[in-house]
Design an enzyme around this catalytic site. Structure first.
Site, PDB file in Angstrom:
ATOM      1  N   CYS A   1      19.939  53.649  73.778  1.00 37.88           N
ATOM      2  CA  CYS A   1      18.772  54.373  73.009  1.00 37.88           C
ATOM      3  C   CYS A   1      17.766  53.289  72.678  1.00 37.88           C
ATOM      4  O   CYS A   1      17.731  52.046  72.821  1.00 37.88           O
ATOM      5  CB  CYS A   1      19.276  55.208  71.483  1.00 37.88           C
ATOM      6  SG  CYS A   1      19.811  54.021  70.472  1.00 37.88           S
TER       7      CYS A   1
ATOM      8  N   ALA B   1      18.900  50.580  70.282  1.00 35.28           N
ATOM      9  CA  ALA B   1      19.825  49.619  70.899  1.00 35.28           C
ATOM     10  C   ALA B   1      19.005  48.693  71.602  1.00 35.28           C
ATOM     11  O   ALA B   1      19.162  47.505  71.629  1.00 35.28           O
ATOM     12  CB  ALA B   1      20.652  50.368  71.962  1.00 35.28           C
TER      13      ALA B   1
ATOM     14  N   ARG C   1      27.825  43.124  71.727  1.00 34.30           N
ATOM     15  CA  ARG C   1      27.284  42.823  72.781  1.00 34.30           C
ATOM     16  C   ARG C   1      27.638  41.168  72.953  1.00 34.30           C
ATOM     17  O   ARG C   1      27.295  40.581  74.101  1.00 34.30           O
ATOM     18  CB  ARG C   1      25.713  42.754  72.700  1.00 34.30           C
ATOM     19  CG  ARG C   1      24.908  42.462  74.066  1.00 34.30           C
ATOM     20  CD  ARG C   1      23.416  43.182  73.582  1.00 34.30           C
ATOM     21  NE  ARG C   1      22.482  42.562  74.749  1.00 34.30           N
ATOM     22  CZ  ARG C   1      21.565  41.688  74.457  1.00 34.30           C
ATOM     23  NH1 ARG C   1      21.475  41.124  73.149  1.00 34.30           N
ATOM     24  NH2 ARG C   1      20.738  41.310  75.076  1.00 34.30           N
TER      25      ARG C   1
ATOM     26  N   HIS D   1      13.003  47.801  74.121  1.00 32.23           N
ATOM     27  CA  HIS D   1      12.379  46.399  74.101  1.00 32.23           C
ATOM     28  C   HIS D   1      11.003  46.170  73.966  1.00 32.23           C
ATOM     29  O   HIS D   1      10.606  44.981  73.618  1.00 32.23           O
ATOM     30  CB  HIS D   1      12.712  45.884  75.811  1.00 32.23           C
ATOM     31  CG  HIS D   1      14.239  46.326  76.460  1.00 32.23           C
ATOM     32  ND1 HIS D   1      14.286  46.855  77.665  1.00 32.23           N
ATOM     33  CD2 HIS D   1      15.274  46.174  75.837  1.00 32.23           C
ATOM     34  CE1 HIS D   1      15.723  47.004  77.798  1.00 32.23           C
ATOM     35  NE2 HIS D   1      16.219  46.293  76.714  1.00 32.23           N
TER      36      HIS D   1
HETATM   37 FE1  CFM Z   1      18.091  42.512  80.396  1.00 36.25          FE
HETATM   38 FE2  CFM Z   1      20.065  43.714  81.373  1.00 36.25          FE
HETATM   39 FE3  CFM Z   1      19.088  44.510  78.961  1.00 36.25          FE
HETATM   40 FE4  CFM Z   1      20.240  41.904  79.276  1.00 36.25          FE
HETATM   41 FE5  CFM Z   1      22.596  43.379  78.312  1.00 36.25          FE
HETATM   42 FE6  CFM Z   1      22.336  45.012  80.461  1.00 36.25          FE
HETATM   43 FE7  CFM Z   1      21.292  45.690  78.142  1.00 36.25          FE
HETATM   44 MO1  CFM Z   1      23.812  45.524  78.548  1.00 36.25          MO
HETATM   45  S1  CFM Z   1      19.788  41.715  81.207  1.00 36.25           S
HETATM   46  S2  CFM Z   1      18.496  42.652  78.091  1.00 36.25           S
HETATM   47  S3  CFM Z   1      21.784  41.317  78.200  1.00 36.25           S
HETATM   48  S4  CFM Z   1      18.241  44.898  81.115  1.00 36.25           S
HETATM   49  S5  CFM Z   1      23.941  43.690  79.884  1.00 36.25           S
HETATM   50  S6  CFM Z   1      21.439  44.873  82.485  1.00 36.25           S
HETATM   51  S7  CFM Z   1      22.162  46.827  79.603  1.00 36.25           S
HETATM   52  S8  CFM Z   1      22.661  44.646  76.793  1.00 36.25           S
HETATM   53  S9  CFM Z   1      19.178  46.293  77.547  1.00 36.25           S
END
Ligand code: CFM
Length: 536
Positions: A53, A56, A87, A185
């Protein structure tokens, strides 16, 4: 089974409306065509998606790894608990500094807070955190109920900031916003940029100053990357946000170049820094031996210093001498095997090169929440690179998606183009996959099962929600988010760690015990007497 046959079989299992939707999210790579894929759209209700989500993406991914801030989650305890250290974004305390990564701070909202509002509870939580921990700064992350009941976390943050004299940043990242963690993000990027980056002008000393963006130090990745970069002679101003401190991020604007590892989660900050402070960004890949070396060469080329380029080659030779022999032994074992990669928004792409170095071909790959540019690339100035030396371009017209764009190429970008350095450019995942392989966006559990049955990969790189379901089907699955408590996997030493772990996983004798014992032999001793009903 051929890719098309497999795809038909998946799609024909769906009701027509679902089929129409999913069809747009799946493609078979064909380099003769310019391919498009639907991405970053709502998951179909009822389908078991692997996505997370908005909370997250904001707190869990981008804000959470800053080590010396207290990160308070305003919401029910579960939202905090499930994000507590899972994580594995690691951090090391700086001399005289603080590190709160091990802690879990939450307001633990209850029913009465939902009815009467949780603002007072939040203000009290901040007071307590300041009193007990004396952090350098605080973040507040909103979870779903906060948005629904309308708690004004921004106002509380403002008051707390005045009261305690430290930065208190409020993130309106309620879980339901957007279609995945990707929205989180973006929210985190905007606030870090607005409130932290550029707020500390105390000079960072170093000749070649760089930031690592989109690197979160999962399993210690950042430490291995920095080890190599330091060895070459770079000064890492900050990493966003793995193992970083508030003040280091505040000085990020002083870097000469931004290296973007995970494009999906942090491209916004890379763009904003370029526009606001003029430092360009370069897409890099620290995963795999070859990618690591190519990245080092690109960075050195950007700075254009002969000594730096020579030192880069020296470090590459030193680091890879024994490593290549070790990798060759893994390759010998794995040659010809196949892999499926399904991870968030960048790893499904980054790990393909490393697997190839082990002799493993990725036959299916996809992102949970990547956008179209993560698949299709964002090189909107594609053909200029080919003849940058001969053309003097300052303003050009580019046609993309039947639209014309007038682009002004900044001088440093133009210089980079001449040196063939990919600044501000990302070619995406489709380009790197072989013809006939399959790309699936927002894969679900049904499709995962279909893949395993039809294509029988040796390795399935995925994670949080599907690892054990895959392994129960007899296929080795690695947690690509937390690295199954291993790592680092980035950089040179990381490549060897990953290869060693994968070989161990594929060849573990445990697979021969896959069949449950009660499938082959009775579990009860003795005879079933006549007249007694059989119950098992
Ligand atoms: Fe970038 Fe990723 Fe992500 Fe990531 Fe991660 Fe991920 Fe994630 Mo899990 S590199 S930041 S450190 S998009 S592994 S493939 S899904 S937490 S949001």
């Amino acid at each position: 089974m051929k890719s098309q046959e497999f795809l038909d079989k998946v799609l024909e299992s769906y009701p027509s409306k679902v089929m129409k939707n999913r069809k747009k999210h799946i493609i078979i790579k064909d380099s003769n065509e310019k391919q498009e894929i639907a991405a970053n759209t709502r998951a179909i209700p009822g389908i078991i998606t692997n996505r997370g989500c908005c909370y997250a993406g904001c707190k869990g991914v981008v804000v959470g790894p800053i080590i010396d801030m207290v990160h308070i989650v305003h919401g029910p305890v579960g939202c905090s608990y499930y994000a507590w250290n899972t994580r594995r974004n690691k951090g090391k305390i700086r001399e005289g500094g603080k590190n709160f990564l091990e802690y879990c701070f939450t307001t633990d909202m209850q029913e009465s807070d939902i009815v009467f509002g949780g603002e007072k509870k939040l203000a009290k939580a901040i007071d307590e955190a300041v009193e007990l921990f004396k952090p350098n700064a605080i973040s507040i992350s909103a979870t779903c109920p906060v948005g629904l009941i309308g708690d004004d976390i921004n106002q509380i943050a403002k008051q707390a900031q005045q009261k305690h004299g430290i930065p208190v940043l409020a993130f309106n990242c309620e879980g339901y916003k957007g279609v995945s963690q990707s929205a989180g993000h973006h929210i985190a990027n905007n606030k870090l940029m607005k409130d932290i980056v550029g707020t500390n002008d105390e000079e960072v000393i170093g000749k070649y100053k760089i930031n690592l963006l989109g690197e979160y130090n999962i399993g210690g990745d950042e430490w291995e990357i920095s080890r190599i970069l330091n060895k070459v002679g770079y000064k890492v101003v900050t990493t966003m946000t793995g193992n970083s401190t508030y003040e280091e991020i505040a000085r990020a604007h002083q870097a000469d170049l931004n290296l973007v590892q995970c494009h999906r989660s942090i491209n916004y900050i890379a763009e904003m820094i370029e526009i606001k402070y003029g430092a360009p960004w370069m897409k890099v890949n620290f995963i795999g031996v070859e990618s690591m070396s190519t990245t080092l060469r690109h960075i050195a080329k950007y700075f254009g210093d002969e000594d730096l380029m020579a030192k880069t080659e020296e470090v590459i030779a030193e680091e890879t001498e024994e490593l290549l022999q070790e990798m060759a032994t893994y390759k010998e074992k794995c040659e010809g095997k196949t892999a499926v990669l399904f991870v968030g928004g960048s790893r499904a792409h980054h790990y393909q090169g490393l697997l190839k170095e082990m002799g493993i071909e990725t036959i299916v790959a996809g992102y949970e929440f990547g956008h179209r540019d993560d698949y299709e690339g964002r090189d909107i100035i594609p053909d200029i690179k080919l003849d940058a030396d001969t053309r003097n371009i300052e303003e050009i017209t580019v046609e993309k998606d039947e639209q014309k764009y007038n682009l002004r190429i900044p001088e440093d970008r133009l210089e980079a183009l001449k040196k063939e350095i990919p600044l501000g450019d990302y070619a995406g995942m489709i380009k790197d996959m072989e013809d006939g392989t399959v790309l699936i966006d927002d894969l679900n559990h049904f499709e995962t099962e279909m893949i395993i049955k039809a294509l029988k990969p040796a390795f399935f790189g995925s994670g949080v929600k599907d690892k054990y379901m895959i392994q129960k089907m007899g296929v080795y699955s690695k947690q690509m988010h937390s690295y199954d408590y291993s790592g680092p996997y980035a950089g040179y030493r990381g490549a060897a760690n990953f290869a060693r772990d994968v070989v161990a996983g594929i060849f573990t004798p445990a697979w021969q015990y896959m069949k449950a014992p009660w499938k082959t032999q009775p579990i009860l001793n003795g005879k079933v007497e006549e007249g007694v009903e059989k119950v098992c």
